[in-house]
Each structure stands twice: as structure tokens, then as C-alpha cells.
Design a protein around this motif. Structure first.
Motif, PDB file in Angstrom:
ATOM      1  N   MET A 145      12.489   1.622  11.816  1.00  0.00           N
ATOM      2  CA  MET A 145      12.780   2.976  12.296  1.00  0.00           C
ATOM      3  C   MET A 145      12.439   4.009  11.235  1.00  0.00           C
ATOM      4  SD  MET A 145      16.427   2.163  14.038  1.00  0.00           S
ATOM      5  CE  MET A 145      16.650   3.033  15.518  1.00  0.00           C
ATOM      6  N   ILE A 146      12.693   3.644   9.959  1.00  0.00           N
ATOM      7  CA  ILE A 146      12.357   4.570   8.864  1.00  0.00           C
ATOM      8  C   ILE A 146      10.844   4.754   8.813  1.00  0.00           C
ATOM      9  CG2 ILE A 146      12.410   4.889   6.336  1.00  0.00           C
ATOM     10  CD1 ILE A 146      15.061   3.230   6.371  1.00  0.00           C
ATOM     11  N   LEU A 147      10.114   3.616   8.844  1.00  0.00           N
ATOM     12  CA  LEU A 147       8.645   3.684   8.773  1.00  0.00           C
ATOM     13  C   LEU A 147       8.070   4.444   9.960  1.00  0.00           C
ATOM     14  CD1 LEU A 147       7.934   0.042   7.539  1.00  0.00           C
ATOM     15  CD2 LEU A 147       7.686   2.159   6.215  1.00  0.00           C
ATOM     16  N   ASP A 148       8.730   4.351  11.120  1.00  0.00           N
ATOM     17  CA  ASP A 148       8.253   5.037  12.321  1.00  0.00           C
ATOM     18  C   ASP A 148       8.603   6.530  12.329  1.00  0.00           C
ATOM     19  OD1 ASP A 148       7.235   2.695  13.223  1.00  0.00           O
ATOM     20  OD2 ASP A 148       8.867   2.245  14.634  1.00  0.00           O
ATOM     21  N   GLY A 149       9.287   6.998  11.252  1.00  0.00           N
ATOM     22  CA  GLY A 149       9.590   8.430  11.154  1.00  0.00           C
ATOM     23  C   GLY A 149      10.745   8.883  12.029  1.00  0.00           C
ATOM     24  N   LYS A 150      11.631   7.920  12.368  1.00  0.00           N
ATOM     25  CA  LYS A 150      12.745   8.285  13.258  1.00  0.00           C
ATOM     26  C   LYS A 150      14.007   8.684  12.501  1.00  0.00           C
ATOM     27  CE  LYS A 150      11.218   5.407  17.055  1.00  0.00           C
ATOM     28  NZ  LYS A 150      11.309   4.074  17.635  1.00  0.00           N
ATOM     29  N   VAL A 151      13.914   8.633  11.170  1.00  0.00           N
ATOM     30  CA  VAL A 151      15.131   8.859  10.376  1.00  0.00           C
ATOM     31  C   VAL A 151      14.992  10.104   9.501  1.00  0.00           C
ATOM     32  CG1 VAL A 151      16.714   7.819   8.705  1.00  0.00           C
ATOM     33  CG2 VAL A 151      15.510   6.360  10.348  1.00  0.00           C
ATOM     34  N   LYS A 152      16.020  10.948   9.540  1.00  0.00           N
ATOM     35  CA  LYS A 152      16.035  12.156   8.699  1.00  0.00           C
ATOM     36  C   LYS A 152      17.200  12.071   7.725  1.00  0.00           C
ATOM     37  CE  LYS A 152      14.203  15.612  11.929  1.00  0.00           C
ATOM     38  NZ  LYS A 152      14.621  16.708  12.796  1.00  0.00           N
ATOM     39  N   VAL A 153      16.961  12.528   6.494  1.00  0.00           N
ATOM     40  CA  VAL A 153      18.055  12.659   5.521  1.00  0.00           C
ATOM     41  C   VAL A 153      18.151  14.133   5.173  1.00  0.00           C
ATOM     42  CG1 VAL A 153      18.891  12.049   3.216  1.00  0.00           C
ATOM     43  CG2 VAL A 153      17.713  10.334   4.603  1.00  0.00           C
ATOM     44  N   ASN A 154      19.311  14.698   5.408  1.00  0.00           N
ATOM     45  CA  ASN A 154      19.558  16.131   5.175  1.00  0.00           C
ATOM     46  C   ASN A 154      18.471  16.997   5.832  1.00  0.00           C
ATOM     47  OD1 ASN A 154      21.802  15.365   3.641  1.00  0.00           O
ATOM     48  ND2 ASN A 154      20.554  15.181   1.802  1.00  0.00           N
ATOM     49  N   GLY A 155      18.136  16.608   7.069  1.00  0.00           N
ATOM     50  CA  GLY A 155      17.217  17.414   7.871  1.00  0.00           C
ATOM     51  C   GLY A 155      15.735  17.118   7.671  1.00  0.00           C
ATOM     52  N   LYS A 156      15.396  16.243   6.695  1.00  0.00           N
ATOM     53  CA  LYS A 156      13.972  15.957   6.436  1.00  0.00           C
ATOM     54  C   LYS A 156      13.635  14.519   6.799  1.00  0.00           C
ATOM     55  CE  LYS A 156      12.699  18.974   2.616  1.00  0.00           C
ATOM     56  NZ  LYS A 156      13.513  18.998   1.408  1.00  0.00           N
ATOM     57  N   VAL A 157      12.504  14.332   7.489  1.00  0.00           N
ATOM     58  CA  VAL A 157      12.079  12.968   7.830  1.00  0.00           C
ATOM     59  C   VAL A 157      11.785  12.198   6.546  1.00  0.00           C
ATOM     60  CG1 VAL A 157      10.307  11.577   8.972  1.00  0.00           C
ATOM     61  CG2 VAL A 157      11.159  13.662  10.067  1.00  0.00           C
ATOM     62  N   LEU A 201      23.366  12.146  14.258  1.00  0.00           N
ATOM     63  CA  LEU A 201      23.992  11.909  12.957  1.00  0.00           C
ATOM     64  C   LEU A 201      24.734  10.566  12.971  1.00  0.00           C
ATOM     65  CD1 LEU A 201      24.002  13.882  10.571  1.00  0.00           C
ATOM     66  CD2 LEU A 201      26.254  14.652  11.322  1.00  0.00           C
ATOM     67  N   ILE A 202      24.533   9.739  11.963  1.00  0.00           N
ATOM     68  CA  ILE A 202      25.274   8.471  11.947  1.00  0.00           C
ATOM     69  C   ILE A 202      26.543   8.635  11.114  1.00  0.00           C
ATOM     70  CG2 ILE A 202      23.171   7.093  12.173  1.00  0.00           C
ATOM     71  CD1 ILE A 202      23.746   6.174   9.202  1.00  0.00           C
ATOM     72  N   GLU A 203      27.514   7.820  11.449  1.00  0.00           N
ATOM     73  CA  GLU A 203      28.756   7.844  10.675  1.00  0.00           C
ATOM     74  C   GLU A 203      28.670   6.752   9.628  1.00  0.00           C
ATOM     75  OE1 GLU A 203      33.194   7.988  12.181  1.00  0.00           O
ATOM     76  OE2 GLU A 203      31.765   9.378  13.114  1.00  0.00           O
ATOM     77  N   GLN A 204      28.580   7.153   8.399  1.00  0.00           N
ATOM     78  CA  GLN A 204      28.396   6.161   7.330  1.00  0.00           C
ATOM     79  C   GLN A 204      29.682   5.407   7.040  1.00  0.00           C
ATOM     80  OE1 GLN A 204      26.416   6.915   3.694  1.00  0.00           O
ATOM     81  NE2 GLN A 204      25.520   8.808   4.430  1.00  0.00           N
ATOM     82  N   ALA A 205      29.553   4.070   6.946  1.00  0.00           N
ATOM     83  CA  ALA A 205      30.704   3.274   6.495  1.00  0.00           C
ATOM     84  C   ALA A 205      30.807   3.510   4.993  1.00  0.00           C
ATOM     85  CB  ALA A 205      30.453   1.806   6.774  1.00  0.00           C
ATOM     86  N   GLU A 206      31.992   3.876   4.550  1.00  0.00           N
ATOM     87  CA  GLU A 206      32.153   4.174   3.125  1.00  0.00           C
ATOM     88  C   GLU A 206      32.068   2.898   2.300  1.00  0.00           C
ATOM     89  OE1 GLU A 206      34.942   7.968   2.087  1.00  0.00           O
ATOM     90  OE2 GLU A 206      35.780   5.971   1.919  1.00  0.00           O
ATOM     91  N   THR A 207      31.312   2.952   1.210  1.00  0.00           N
ATOM     92  CA  THR A 207      31.323   1.779   0.326  1.00  0.00           C
ATOM     93  C   THR A 207      32.640   1.793  -0.446  1.00  0.00           C
ATOM     94  OG1 THR A 207      30.141   3.092  -1.289  1.00  0.00           O
ATOM     95  CG2 THR A 207      28.830   1.555   0.018  1.00  0.00           C
ATOM     96  N   LYS A 208      33.084   0.597  -0.791  1.00  0.00           N
ATOM     97  CA  LYS A 208      34.353   0.493  -1.512  1.00  0.00           C
ATOM     98  C   LYS A 208      34.117   0.760  -2.998  1.00  0.00           C
ATOM     99  CE  LYS A 208      36.913  -1.196   1.938  1.00  0.00           C
ATOM    100  NZ  LYS A 208      36.235  -0.440   3.005  1.00  0.00           N
TER     101      LYS A 208
END
Ligand code: URA
Length: 245
Positions: free
Chosen positions: A23-35, A55-62
Motif C-alpha cells: 500500500m505504501i509503494l502504491d502511494g496509498k499512504v500519507k504521513v502528515n498529509g504527504k504521500v 486516519l488510522i488509530e495507532q497502537a501505542e508502543t509500550k
């Protein structure tokens, strides 16, 4: 802590790590608004990750830290009187941490900070009897009888007596009529150490927690913290393992 984007996506339940990479390689993912199409990209809990515009809900790392709490700081995430709180020291850490147990405002020493609520609750539960060592400067010089009393148990109030403890004098000063006492307990009643010493006639002037289980303050000064190592986290888990409730 920063993690690879595909791992964060997988942990949030978006898709497997492999499918997330695609999905990342296909350009479907944005971080802070940027692909983002770079597979090594790292993100933290503070970054907004969107997949297919959602927007995904991130599981918090411990996260786990050993903190040397200074005197004059509240062991809580906030204080309604505006006093300094332990979390003020962790403002650069992008997860919400809270203290495992509490130390009084005027007590310094070792405090574990984590966002792992499950482990924190277990460590705080009295049934696991985790030993904590305190060093107290007290008024007067305790006698052998006072030490025996501390070791066997002190009546704290009408209902409670302290469990057997380890107590010894580290040094004493006749001129100022004070002593430095080491007390190791595995309970955590409110003001327990101060109460125990007060009840045997030696009110606490200064208190510091030096050890929590196998953890010490070695290498830290007041106000500093360090992350716990994987081994230390594993060993903390072992202290409560097999004793789950
Ligand atoms: N016992 C106390 O009296 N105070 C603390 O902060 C911790 C243990």
C-alpha cells in the motif's frame, strides 16, 4: 519511539506488514498529509498516518523509563494546584506515561514511568511483594529495640501493622542528633516509611527511594531518566509472572 510505517500500520490492524508495504509503494499512504512511498519511513505516535484517505488509530508502543524523581514534584500526570508533576520531565516522549505507584511530594528517588497499564497495575499490587529500599534521615538515633520493632512490624493505625521489614542504621551523628536509616519494605501504604519511623520515635526529615526490586538509581542524578533495557523489562515481568490474578 519511532517505528517503521509498515509496522505501525500492521499494529493498527490495517493489513499485514507485507500488504502494508504494498500500500505504501502504491502511494496509498500519507504521513502528515504527504504521500510517502519510502518503505523505511519512520513515524511516531504524534504523526498522522492516513491510508486511502482515512486516519488510522495507532497502537501505542509500550515505553518504560526509570526516573530519578526530585523532591518538590508531584507523582501524577497533573496537579490542580499547578505544581510541577513527574510527567513534565517527559514532555519530549510522544506517549502518555504515568508513574508506577507514588512518592510523596517531598520524597526523591526511583520511580518507574510507563504506558503499560497492565504491568504497572501488577507491580503496584501488594500481593507481589516487590521490595523497595528507602534511605531516611531521621531525628534521633534509633536504638536496637527501635530497629527490632521496625523489623518485626509497627502498628500503623488501629487496623494495620507493617509487615516484617529490613532495617539498619547507615550512619549517625550525635551532634545533630540524627541518623541515616535504610528501610526495605514490600508494602506501599500511604506515607508508610514516614509512619513507621514516626511510630518508633524517629520522625523523617528527608526521604529517598534508592531501590525498586532489582533496579537502582545508579548513573542518574535527580531529574534525569533513562529507558529500561529489554532485560530489565523482562525481569520486571518475571517479578509478577506466574502470579497473575
Ligand atoms: N513512604 C513514605 O512515607 N513516603 C513515600 O514517598 C514513600 C514511602
Amino acid at each position: 519511539m519511532a517505528e517503521r510505517l509498515q509496522k505501525v500500520m500492521a499494529q493498527a490492524g490495517v493489513a499485514s506488514r507485507r500488504a502494508s508495504e504494498k500500500m505504501i509503494l502504491d502511494g496509498k499512504v500519507k504521513v502528515n498529509g504527504k504521500v510517502v512511498t519510502q518503505l523505511g519511513t519512520k513515524v511516531t505516535g504524534n504523526d498522522a498516518v492516513e491510508v486511502n484517505g482515512k486516519l488510522i488509530e495507532q497502537a501505542e508502543t509500550k515505553e518504560y523509563f526509570l526516573f530519578y524523581k526530585p523532591r518538590g514534584v508531584i507523582s501524577a500526570a497533573k496537579d490542580n494546584k499547578g505544581r510541577k508533576v513527574v510527567t513534565d520531565y517527559f514532555s519530549d516522549i510522544p506517549v502518555r506515561l504515568y508513574p508506577v505507584g507514588r512518592l510523596d511530594y517531598d520524597t526523591s528517588g526511583l520511580l518507574i514511568m510507563t504506558n503499560d497499564g497492565k504491568l504497572a497495575n501488577m507491580l503496584m499490587h501488594p500481593r507481589y511483594k516487590i521490595e523497595k529500599t528507602y534511605v531516611a534521615k531521621v531525628k534521633g538515633i534509633p536504638t536496637n529495640d527501635d530497629l527490632k520493632h521496625l523489623r518485626l512490624g509497627v502498628k500503623l493505625d488501629a487496623k494495620h501493622k507493617s509487615a516484617p521489614a529490613k532495617a539498619k542504621i547507615l550512619s549517625s551523628d550525635k551532634r545533630s542528633d540524627t541518623a541515616i536509616v535504610s528501610l526495605t519494605i514490600h508494602e506501599g501504604r500511604y506515607h508508610q516509611v514516614k509512619l513507621m519511623l514516626e511510630k518508633v520515635g524517629h520522625p523523617v526529615k528527608k526521604l529517598k527511594r534508592e531501590k525498586y526490586g532489582f533496579l537502582t538509581l545508579d548513573g542518574l542524578t535527580a531529574g534525569q531518566f533513562r529507558p529500561l533495557s529489554h532485560n530489565e523489562i523482562r525481569n520486571l515481568e518475571k517479578l509478577v509472572e506466574g502470579k497473575r490474578f
